[in-house]
Design an enzyme around this catalytic site. Structure first.
Site, short mmCIF file in Angstrom:
data_model
loop_
_atom_site.label_atom_id
_atom_site.label_comp_id
_atom_site.label_asym_id
_atom_site.label_seq_id
_atom_site.Cartn_x
_atom_site.Cartn_y
_atom_site.Cartn_z
N CYS A 1 0.78 -1.10 0.00
CA CYS A 1 -0.14 -0.14 0.07
C CYS A 1 0.95 1.20 -0.04
CB CYS A 1 -0.96 0.03 1.22
SG CYS A 1 -1.68 -1.72 1.41
N GLU B 1 4.21 -6.61 3.93
CA GLU B 1 3.66 -7.90 4.11
C GLU B 1 4.77 -8.60 5.54
OE1 GLU B 1 1.32 -9.12 2.71
OE2 GLU B 1 0.88 -7.63 0.97
#
Length: 614
Positions: A2, A79
């Site tokens: 993101c 992540e």
């Protein structure tokens, strides 16, 4: 994966200035094309753009969690590859979860363990957490700096964002570049001093650091760094440990709720990652793995072997794909695509970059994005195992500067005398070089030659690798593609850091210990193929187009380049043609055409970013 942004301000009610936060979030849309969200209170606001990779329904951000009377809110880019194990551990401590997302796991881990949670994380990340009860901001970045994070202190607050453009979008932020920022771009660039944001007032949170902010006080702390010690293992154990670590890392990094592929060049590093990914796919019955490679039109016609690039990649890509049984796509680029996307790659990076090496990756990533959202890459193996030429050539080893940029004099020769006097490039580069050497974690009793290799390894890991990670993140996230880098797993980096040089290299063979660790999963000819770098186009048409564009720019007296370059010297280089001696101004393959592209990007950087010279 993101884009994040945030704003803390004690002087005004941020709720009346939602548009300023929206302005910061909007430039990050490319990083998160699948959704957006903002969270605004009186003195704290955060925004998020989302690329869905795990738990499409449960991972929306900003995300808040209440524990007793305290409320915590997070925005997160990255992540966590061990989030499932962390989730189970937190459940055993009494925490419950409303989603399957790693975002909720990360927020809960911070609530449970505070800054000590960072040592438990395996992944790539940049995140910010606001503690409403304590009125404090906590910001952290992964150990190797795979995910970016910048911040800017205000008089009574702070701004932060995934990219510089998010911070510059805030109306209170000037677009000013000082003498030091100019030296970063024109003496060191496209490398950058760790922690430096180039623009005045903008800083980078360094890899392996966290930041705490409370009512006007900013403090940064290092939670991870390399530690030097005697390597405890014999050759056999070392090979097996590397193999085990890589196999575990690749398997972890294949976790996603979206299609995953690998980037395959046919070289050792990407082939090893691909082979281990195929093994994991087969073990989990996930079907054949898709792989992608990049090439250029007429590469066979224009390619000329050099000491750095001895042969073409394409035959080796086919060899590996056929051997492993992957479904392969070859993306072939032509000069017009590189030309048309040169400014786009500048905007992706926010700074002049690596010319066609950046631009080709941007176009390549756009093609991959049509079939996948996540890719695995072989980046960083040369940095941690010592594969680059400067680890092996005496002139580079003995150079008293960054070994990938030894011909600073040639580079400075294109700058105007006035600009050279202003930025003092030789003094600036030497200062930054000495600062880097002062950081090296020494090993007592090490021989002079071993100590020097350790220095070069540290320089490469902390000054060269970030340039490539920066490039990889910006060019891929600019099109909404998340690329993971298994060789940047901190466990592997820590282990390989202390492996003796005699195990890593033998005579003409580089990265020997990695090749030995991969025996049995790749053919011998692939295992022992000489390193070939990421390709740069050799097509003379690229030189011609860059020369044409730069000539037009230099014809404009309003271009900022007239304050920076020696126009006559640059024109001399342009008149020499594509076959003339190249100025290797950065890395291995950055020649005159790439220098012209860098200057073109610099011109548009000043113009498009409305830069004021400090």
């Amino acid at each position: 994966m993101c884009g994040i942004a945030g704003w803390i301000d004690w002087q005004q009610d941020i709720r009346a200035h939602q548009s300023s936060l929206d302005a910061m979030v909007q430039p990050l849309t490319c990083r998160g094309p699948d959704g957006s969200g903002t969270w605004v209170t009186e003195h704290a606001a955060m925004g998020h753009r989302r690329l869905v990779v795990i738990d499409p329904e449960g991972g929306m951000q900003p995300m808040s969690r209440r524990e007793g009377r305290r409320v915590y809110t997070i925005v997160y880019n990255g992540e966590l590859y061990n989030y499932r194990e962390l989730r189970q551990e937190l459940i055993s401590l009494g925490y419950s979860f409303a989603s399957q997302s790693d975002t909720e796991v990360l927020l809960t881990a911070y609530i449970a363990w505070g800054h000590e949670s960072l040592s438990r994380l395996n992944g790539i990340f940049a995140f910010a957490i606001w503690d409403a009860a304590e009125q404090t901001l906590f910001v952290a970045r992964d150990r190797l700096g795979v995910k970016p994070l910048f911040y800017a202190p205000l008089r009574q607050g702070i701004l932060f964002g995934s990219e510089i453009k998010a911070i510059l979008a805030h109306p209170e932020m000037p677009h000013r570049v000082s003498r030091e920022g100019l030296a970063e771009v024109f003496a060191l660039g496209p490398a950058r001093t760790p922690g430096h944001g180039v623009f005045e007032g903008v800083y980078e949170l360094r890899p392996g650091e966290y930041l705490q902010y409370k009512r006007g006080r900013i403090s940064t702390h290092r939670y991870w760094q390399l530690v030097s010690h005697e390597h405890p293992d014999d050759v056999f154990t070392t090979r097996q440990t590397i193999r085990d670590l890589l196999e575990d890392t690749v398997k972890r990094q294949l976790i996603a709720d979206v299609p995953v592929v690998t980037l395959l060049s046919g070289g050792l590093d990407s082939s090893a990652v691909t082979a281990l990914a195929v093994k994991a796919f087969n073990d989990e019955n996930r079907g054949p793995l898709k792989t992608f490679s990049i090439d250029f039109v007429d590469m066979e016609k224009h390619f000329k072997p050099t000491a750095f690039q001895t042969n073409l990649d394409a035959p080796w890509v086919n060899r590996v794909s056929e051997y492993l049984g992957t479904i392969h796509s070859r993306i072939v680029l032509d000069t017009p695509e590189l030309v048309d996307n040169l400014v786009a790659s500048l905007h992706a990076r926010d700074l002049p970059g690596m010319a066609d090496v950046d631009t080709s990756l941007l176009v390549f990533a756009r093609a991959i994005k049509q079939q996948a959202t996540v890719g695995l890459s072989g980046e960083a193996a040369d940095e941690i195992f010592g594969g680059y030429p400067w680890f092996h050539h005496r002139d580079a080893i003995e150079a008293h500067t960054f070994p990938w940029a030894r011909r600073l004099q040639d580079r400075v020769s294109i700058l105007s005398n006035e600009f050279v006097r202003y930025i003092r490039p030789f003094e600036y580069v030497q200062q930054r070089y000495q600062e880097a050497l002062d950081e090296v974690p020494r090993l007592a009793g090490e021989s002079r030659s071993a100590a020097r290799i350790r220095e070069i390894s540290y320089l490469t890991l902390t000054r060269f690798l970030p340039t490539l990670l920066d490039r990889k993140d910006r060019m891929t996230m600019a099109v909404g593609l998340e690329v993971r880098v298994p060789f940047c797993d901190h466990r592997l980096v820590e282990y390989v850091w202390n492996i003796p040089w005699s195990m890593k290299t033998q005579g003409e063979h580089r990265k020997v210990i990695l090749r030995q660790a991969m025996e049995g999963i790749l053919p011998d000819d692939v295992l022992w193929r000489q390193k070939s770098p990421y390709p740069s186009t050799p097509n003379p048409s690229y030189f011609a187009r860059m020369r044409e564009q730069l000539t037009e720019i230099l014809g404009d007296r309003g271009s900022a380049l007239h304050q920076i370059v020696d126009v006559n010297r640059v024109k001399e280089l342009m008149n020499q043609g594509p076959m003339a001696e190249q100025i290797p101004w950065f890395g291995q393959l950055m020649g005159n055409a790439q220098l012209f592209a860098f200057l073109i990007q610099a011109h548009y950087w000043f113009a498009d970013y409305h830069i004021e010279l400090g």
